[in-house]
Write an enzyme that holds these catalytic residues in place. Sequence first.
Site: not given
Ligand code: GLU
Length: 416
Positions: A104
């Site tokens: 993240k």
């Molecule tokens: N931000 C989204 C999540 O928390 C998508 C993450 C992604 O597609 O890599 O799942």
Amino acid sequence: MELSAFEVVKKQIDVVSEEMGLDPNLTKYLKRVERALIVTIPIKMDDGSLEIFEGYRVHHSTVRGPGKGGIRYSPEVNLDEVKALATWMTWKCSLLNLPLGGAKGGVCVDPRKLNKNELERLTRRYTSEIINIIGPDIDIPAPDVNTNAQVMAWIMDTYSMNKGRSVPGVVTGKPIEIGGSVGREPATGMGLYFVLEAMCEKLNLEMNSHTIVIQGFGNVGGTIADLLYKEGCKVMAVSDISGGLYYFEGLEIDKLLEWTKEGNDLKDYKDERYELITNDELLSIECNVLIPAALENQITRKNANSIKCEIILEGANGPVTPEADKILFDKGIHVVPDILANGGGVCVSYFEYVQDIRAYFWELDRINKELKKIILSAFEEVYKVSRERNISLRTAAYIIAVSRIAKAIEWRGIFP
Ligand code: GLU
């Protein structure tokens, strides 16, 4: 005192480790992130001043594949939060059985205070700062709170310019014209819809007669509101950062979506039937399904007792704290956990990544069919384990996700 997001994560790991009888060494291993990069981002603002922003990118685990997870822009972002969000991505990808790990990123910034040029410079400098730890076979970012396809396009371009060739597979959630996937934008909302449908079937509830309350009206909250409204459900309340709107007969979601798409706040929408409410008031409205689709730590031990719904469908990551989880479980409320409920986004991100690598693109029908297959098979597994052991859906989902990670660690061993 409320726990920080990463303290919540560690507590969840303890709960599941105890339930599984996990080797204490593994528990220890899972509570640490592989790497965390802190960067500073100096930006020349259009008024000539210089602003310094802080950014992060964290890899929690790449044991099952390259890191995967979004990047958020928010004044509340900090390292602790990003570590928590990266860990939840590890569980999410594992639960869906995608060959990806958890990562993240975030920048501590209020994007509403920057114009488009400043936002582009911020994104490009942030990308340059984290360039060594992202890439199609290392870690693939995606959109999250306050980031979108345009931000992904800038990241892809900055990365590509530095490599001297176009590398579409470095991010997902891109515009379709540069290697994005059809169906990616509404994917999280679609996933929520499929999971809610399956949950209602288990509980013998009619989906289209439901009353719904949604916290958050961005990509996730807006999409699920739209899908349920079209299904005939009464969406009684929605909210954004400015506050919420409530009408017991059901809001006109199509009109509200038009309003917010033009950049307006919900609180400024004029309809005399609608009552203005706070985000806190919204959470205690009596309804069938409550969908927290904004930020983490929204339902805590302080307000869990005032929740009056049958199902909580977690559109956001980490909206319910462990103490609140216990209270809700005792009250008989079914909490469909984030790593299952909102997994549609990363699932279609995975499809986008596969399409980019192969340079062969799928049609929407195939995307939605495969998404449904993956998310429903995870749902069935979670539901079964929760019934068999008489545990919450969250603990069941964690047992499945953590078992896969634990097996992968066992096979690979601890280096050196
Ligand atoms: N931000 C989204 C999540 O928390 C998508 C993450 C992604 O597609 O890599 O799942």
